[in-house]
Write a protein that holds these residues in place. Sequence first.
Motif, PDB file in Angstrom:
ATOM      1  N   GLU A  62     -30.990  25.404  19.137  1.00  7.35           N
ATOM      2  CA  GLU A  62     -30.602  26.571  18.336  1.00  7.35           C
ATOM      3  C   GLU A  62     -30.724  27.848  19.175  1.00  7.35           C
ATOM      4  O   GLU A  62     -29.834  28.696  19.170  1.00  7.35           O
ATOM      5  CB  GLU A  62     -31.503  26.696  17.099  1.00  7.35           C
ATOM      6  N   PHE A  63     -31.840  27.967  19.881  1.00  7.75           N
ATOM      7  CA  PHE A  63     -32.041  29.160  20.707  1.00  7.75           C
ATOM      8  C   PHE A  63     -31.002  29.228  21.819  1.00  7.75           C
ATOM      9  O   PHE A  63     -30.477  30.284  22.132  1.00  7.75           O
ATOM     10  CB  PHE A  63     -33.452  29.180  21.297  1.00  7.75           C
ATOM     11  N   ARG A  64     -30.727  28.067  22.407  1.00  7.10           N
ATOM     12  CA  ARG A  64     -29.751  28.048  23.503  1.00  7.10           C
ATOM     13  C   ARG A  64     -28.371  28.456  23.017  1.00  7.10           C
ATOM     14  O   ARG A  64     -27.640  29.156  23.714  1.00  7.10           O
ATOM     15  CB  ARG A  64     -29.693  26.658  24.141  1.00  7.10           C
ATOM     16  N   SER A  65     -28.023  28.003  21.805  1.00  4.39           N
ATOM     17  CA  SER A  65     -26.682  28.358  21.342  1.00  4.39           C
ATOM     18  C   SER A  65     -26.609  29.848  21.040  1.00  4.39           C
ATOM     19  O   SER A  65     -25.574  30.475  21.243  1.00  4.39           O
ATOM     20  CB  SER A  65     -26.249  27.480  20.166  1.00  4.39           C
ATOM     21  N   ALA A  66     -27.718  30.439  20.574  1.00  2.00           N
ATOM     22  CA  ALA A  66     -27.729  31.895  20.367  1.00  2.00           C
ATOM     23  C   ALA A  66     -27.596  32.615  21.712  1.00  2.00           C
ATOM     24  O   ALA A  66     -26.868  33.602  21.836  1.00  2.00           O
ATOM     25  CB  ALA A  66     -29.008  32.312  19.664  1.00  2.00           C
ATOM     26  N   ALA A  67     -28.300  32.095  22.716  1.00  2.00           N
ATOM     27  CA  ALA A  67     -28.228  32.704  24.045  1.00  2.00           C
ATOM     28  C   ALA A  67     -26.811  32.593  24.597  1.00  2.00           C
ATOM     29  O   ALA A  67     -26.293  33.519  25.222  1.00  2.00           O
ATOM     30  CB  ALA A  67     -29.225  32.027  24.979  1.00  2.00           C
ATOM     31  N   LYS A  68     -26.191  31.453  24.344  1.00  2.62           N
ATOM     32  CA  LYS A  68     -24.808  31.214  24.811  1.00  2.62           C
ATOM     33  C   LYS A  68     -23.877  32.302  24.305  1.00  2.62           C
ATOM     34  O   LYS A  68     -22.980  32.762  25.017  1.00  2.62           O
ATOM     35  CB  LYS A  68     -24.314  29.855  24.278  1.00  2.62           C
ATOM     36  N   ILE A  69     -24.095  32.699  23.044  1.00  2.00           N
ATOM     37  CA  ILE A  69     -23.222  33.704  22.444  1.00  2.00           C
ATOM     38  C   ILE A  69     -23.284  35.003  23.257  1.00  2.00           C
ATOM     39  O   ILE A  69     -22.258  35.612  23.557  1.00  2.00           O
ATOM     40  CB  ILE A  69     -23.634  33.933  20.979  1.00  2.00           C
ATOM     41  N   GLN A  71     -24.225  35.239  26.375  1.00  2.00           N
ATOM     42  CA  GLN A  71     -23.674  34.980  27.717  1.00  2.00           C
ATOM     43  C   GLN A  71     -22.144  34.993  27.692  1.00  2.00           C
ATOM     44  O   GLN A  71     -21.505  35.539  28.600  1.00  2.00           O
ATOM     45  CB  GLN A  71     -24.181  33.636  28.237  1.00  2.00           C
ATOM     46  N   ASN A  72     -21.561  34.409  26.641  1.00  2.00           N
ATOM     47  CA  ASN A  72     -20.100  34.417  26.529  1.00  2.00           C
ATOM     48  C   ASN A  72     -19.569  35.836  26.378  1.00  2.00           C
ATOM     49  O   ASN A  72     -18.543  36.190  26.955  1.00  2.00           O
ATOM     50  CB  ASN A  72     -19.650  33.567  25.338  1.00  2.00           C
ATOM     51  N   LEU A  73     -20.305  36.629  25.608  1.00  2.00           N
ATOM     52  CA  LEU A  73     -19.900  38.021  25.428  1.00  2.00           C
ATOM     53  C   LEU A  73     -19.932  38.745  26.784  1.00  2.00           C
ATOM     54  O   LEU A  73     -19.030  39.522  27.108  1.00  2.00           O
ATOM     55  CB  LEU A  73     -20.824  38.702  24.413  1.00  2.00           C
ATOM     56  N   ALA A  74     -20.941  38.451  27.583  1.00  2.00           N
ATOM     57  CA  ALA A  74     -21.047  39.060  28.909  1.00  2.00           C
ATOM     58  C   ALA A  74     -19.839  38.661  29.761  1.00  2.00           C
ATOM     59  O   ALA A  74     -19.249  39.503  30.448  1.00  2.00           O
ATOM     60  CB  ALA A  74     -22.337  38.609  29.581  1.00  2.00           C
ATOM     61  N   ARG A  75     -19.484  37.402  29.701  1.00  2.00           N
ATOM     62  CA  ARG A  75     -18.344  36.924  30.488  1.00  2.00           C
ATOM     63  C   ARG A  75     -17.070  37.645  30.063  1.00  2.00           C
ATOM     64  O   ARG A  75     -16.284  38.097  30.890  1.00  2.00           O
ATOM     65  CB  ARG A  75     -18.203  35.408  30.303  1.00  2.00           C
ATOM     66  N   TYR A 177     -32.778  38.190  22.005  1.00  2.00           N
ATOM     67  CA  TYR A 177     -32.414  37.712  23.334  1.00  2.00           C
ATOM     68  C   TYR A 177     -31.635  38.816  24.029  1.00  2.00           C
ATOM     69  O   TYR A 177     -30.651  39.317  23.492  1.00  2.00           O
ATOM     70  CB  TYR A 177     -31.562  36.444  23.208  1.00  2.00           C
ATOM     71  N   SER A 178     -32.110  39.225  25.202  1.00  2.00           N
ATOM     72  CA  SER A 178     -31.443  40.312  25.930  1.00  2.00           C
ATOM     73  C   SER A 178     -30.866  39.760  27.218  1.00  2.00           C
ATOM     74  O   SER A 178     -31.577  39.137  28.008  1.00  2.00           O
ATOM     75  CB  SER A 178     -32.449  41.408  26.288  1.00  2.00           C
ATOM     76  N   PHE A 179     -29.605  40.025  27.409  1.00  2.00           N
ATOM     77  CA  PHE A 179     -28.927  39.506  28.593  1.00  2.00           C
ATOM     78  C   PHE A 179     -28.381  40.678  29.409  1.00  2.00           C
ATOM     79  O   PHE A 179     -27.599  41.480  28.906  1.00  2.00           O
ATOM     80  CB  PHE A 179     -27.783  38.578  28.157  1.00  2.00           C
ATOM     81  N   PRO A 180     -28.831  40.823  30.658  1.00  2.00           N
ATOM     82  CA  PRO A 180     -28.344  41.962  31.442  1.00  2.00           C
ATOM     83  C   PRO A 180     -26.936  41.712  31.984  1.00  2.00           C
ATOM     84  O   PRO A 180     -26.652  40.647  32.517  1.00  2.00           O
ATOM     85  CB  PRO A 180     -29.365  42.052  32.587  1.00  2.00           C
ATOM     86  N   LEU A 181     -26.099  42.715  31.818  1.00  2.00           N
ATOM     87  CA  LEU A 181     -24.716  42.622  32.301  1.00  2.00           C
ATOM     88  C   LEU A 181     -24.590  43.529  33.521  1.00  2.00           C
ATOM     89  O   LEU A 181     -24.911  44.721  33.455  1.00  2.00           O
ATOM     90  CB  LEU A 181     -23.763  43.092  31.198  1.00  2.00           C
ATOM     91  N   PHE A 182     -24.146  42.955  34.640  1.00  2.00           N
ATOM     92  CA  PHE A 182     -24.095  43.735  35.880  1.00  2.00           C
ATOM     93  C   PHE A 182     -22.679  44.188  36.197  1.00  2.00           C
ATOM     94  O   PHE A 182     -21.699  43.635  35.691  1.00  2.00           O
ATOM     95  CB  PHE A 182     -24.713  42.929  37.018  1.00  2.00           C
ATOM     96  N   GLU A 183     -22.618  45.165  37.058  1.00  2.00           N
ATOM     97  CA  GLU A 183     -21.360  45.852  37.344  1.00  2.00           C
ATOM     98  C   GLU A 183     -20.286  44.911  37.874  1.00  2.00           C
ATOM     99  O   GLU A 183     -19.153  44.970  37.467  1.00  2.00           O
ATOM    100  CB  GLU A 183     -21.648  46.975  38.345  1.00  2.00           C
ATOM    101  N   ASN A 184     -20.705  44.008  38.765  1.00  2.00           N
ATOM    102  CA  ASN A 184     -19.676  43.217  39.446  1.00  2.00           C
ATOM    103  C   ASN A 184     -19.547  41.804  38.899  1.00  2.00           C
ATOM    104  O   ASN A 184     -19.502  40.840  39.636  1.00  2.00           O
ATOM    105  CB  ASN A 184     -19.992  43.125  40.939  1.00  2.00           C
ATOM    106  N   GLY A 185     -19.542  41.664  37.642  1.00  2.00           N
ATOM    107  CA  GLY A 185     -19.430  40.336  37.078  1.00  2.00           C
ATOM    108  C   GLY A 185     -20.782  39.815  36.666  1.00  2.00           C
ATOM    109  O   GLY A 185     -21.785  40.509  36.780  1.00  2.00           O
ATOM    110  N   VAL A 186     -20.810  38.604  36.212  1.00  2.00           N
ATOM    111  CA  VAL A 186     -22.016  38.103  35.556  1.00  2.00           C
ATOM    112  C   VAL A 186     -23.144  37.838  36.546  1.00  2.00           C
ATOM    113  O   VAL A 186     -24.262  38.272  36.353  1.00  2.00           O
ATOM    114  CB  VAL A 186     -21.696  36.828  34.751  1.00  2.00           C
ATOM    115  N   GLU A 187     -22.847  37.112  37.609  1.00  2.00           N
ATOM    116  CA  GLU A 187     -23.947  36.746  38.499  1.00  2.00           C
ATOM    117  C   GLU A 187     -23.591  37.012  39.960  1.00  2.00           C
ATOM    118  O   GLU A 187     -23.401  36.095  40.748  1.00  2.00           O
ATOM    119  CB  GLU A 187     -24.307  35.270  38.303  1.00  2.00           C
TER     120      GLU A 187
END
Lengths: 381, 323
Positions: A62-69, A71-75, A177-187
């Motif tokens: 459940e947590f992973r699927s929330a995190a996925k959301i 991450q997908n938004l970041a992408r 869940y906080s996901f940092p989004l960077f300037e030049n793409g995800v990773e």
Amino acid sequence: MRWMPLRGIALKMTVLVLGATSIIFGIIISYSYYYSRNIILDEAQQHALNLTLSVARKIEQEFRSAAKIAQNLARFLSNAQWDEKTLNAVLKALVAENKEIYGSTVAFEPDAFRKGIRYYAPYFYKTKEGIKYDQLGSESYNYFQKDWYHIPKVLEAPVWSDPYFDEGGGNIAMTTYSFPLFENGVEVPERALRAIITVDVSLEWLADLVSSVSVGQTGFCFIISDTGTFVTYPDPKLVMRESIFSLAEELKNPKLRETGRAMLRQKSAFVDMGSSLTGEEAFLAFARIESPGWSLAAVFPKQELLAEITRLYRTNVLLALTGLGLLLLASLVVAGSITRPLRRMVKATEQVAHGDLDLDMSFVRSRDEVGRLADHVHVGA
Amino acid sequence: MKKIYIAWALLLIHLCIHPVLAESPLKTVSFLPQWIPQAQFAGYMVALEKGFYRDRGLNLQLICGGPSKSPFECLSAGEATFCTNWLSDGIEGRAWGKKIVNLAQIIQRSGLLLVAKKSSGIIQPNDLNGKKVALWEGHFSIPPRVFFSQFNLRVKVIPNYTSIAILLKDGVDACSVMWYNEYHTILNSGLNPDELSVFFLSSFGLNFPEDGIYCLEKTWSADPDLCEQFVQASLQGWLYAFDHQDEALDIVLRHAEAAHTGTNRAHQRWMLARMKDLSIPEGDKGTLGKLQRKDFVAVGNILKEFSLIRDLPDFDDFYRGHK
């Protein structure tokens, strides 16, 4: 004189037989008790570990699927062309379509959304009246200073927050869940932070799920966060307020503290808690929920776990005592039947001693050693 | 007849001891602790609960403090008669013309410390060189910064705003915390004392005693006795709290509960015990509440070095408590 025979051979025989039998019974019963107790504990341990691991895995998904959301938004934000309107629409849909997601935002660094804009953080969240929208940033709510923003920024890595009660939103337990989004793409290395994407995950489902797991009749499950804070517990007074370590401190119980430390450091284990948690003797099995780094525990009261075996033990002891009682009777009867002719003979030989040589030994009918002894006495007279 | 004279005499003596009680109705005053309700302010809560303020003719309104309320601003705005604040804040305020006075210095020894996980290789102060250290902003950051320059350390300072999560999640190598508060939270997040390196800034000559009681100078001038009664009742509350910890904790937890601070008894117990250590560091109850001139000068000089003040205010103007 009447009890003489009982103090004689009959008594010796009875005591000997009963003593030996009691010892044998004792050994058999104790052995079978410990043996079956170990079997039951081994089984319980396996069951407990399987149970906690499977529930932990389910929660983690459940947590992973929330995190996925997030991450997908970041992408999406990194790769697609989007404007303010699209971002809002995407965020709103994301909150609407996911049951567990209570709210979500993309909080930008100063000037990262548009030059000259310091705060930009459109926040969509559920309320009883439907989905609402707020701009989070302001001088009175400086989100750059909030843990959910600041820590992933410093860590340059996604972070699950400690669980908290959202006081604005109907006092729901939540984690973010906080996901940092960077300037030049995800990773991409050498990155400059552009925004922090968050999803707030309501923990109501978690409490429901944990309380629905049945641990026998009297056992229960609970979850602690990565700081040991109780996320769920049967006694709601502990939730979000106490940690397993503060509880250990109040109860002056180092064993509980050690268990808490093991829960935060080991993947899974089965521990004998003594009576340190609930005051009753219990075992505890735990499994880590890797994704937020929390730990799920199941508490098994020993009394219940060993109820069957205790009952069996009691029955065995009862049967053994009954058996010993019967044996006592039988032993007395047998010993009596053997020693009765002997007693008569003793009397008869006393007669001989007094000069009465007219002996009748016909009362001894048995053909065993006693019978032969009687014959000889008769002939001798 | 004789008996009546004695009774009158006793009554007169009684009235002399409790003039306020006898003469006037209670005077209403308000008090703002500089932070959320917790054992850091146990003395005031206990004094209120046990009626020590009422006994001294005060009707006290205890205001719920927190990050959104600035103590000196609340004094100036008339929202609070009394407040607590750090000594360094007090000196700085006074030096820049805020007409405030210190009535009592509750904490005598600073509870500020730097804490690091030993696993990050920090055992001695020099090990902090090149490390990331999270510091609270404002006056909290002054002693650590002086500490770094004392040891010639190049440290990457990361601002810390609220919690210690930044240290627990390994966002930084070390972090400033209060001994009576966050240090214990770290312990009760599962780290053992022997896994932590701790640097008490007060043991490096950087004693910034924290909480003292303040009011506006005009409050003091208008009614010094009122201020004195408030301070005495508060000190009485502190001593009572130190001697009756469980009763004090019940009171503190009730206030914390009402403010939804989400704390627990073990934490408040630790905090109260540490407040005792810091308020009467030598164990001499007679020093409770007294500001020492040397502490005032030491803090003032560091503020001057940091150009936070130009001139040290006059000690006797600044401090109006017992010497």
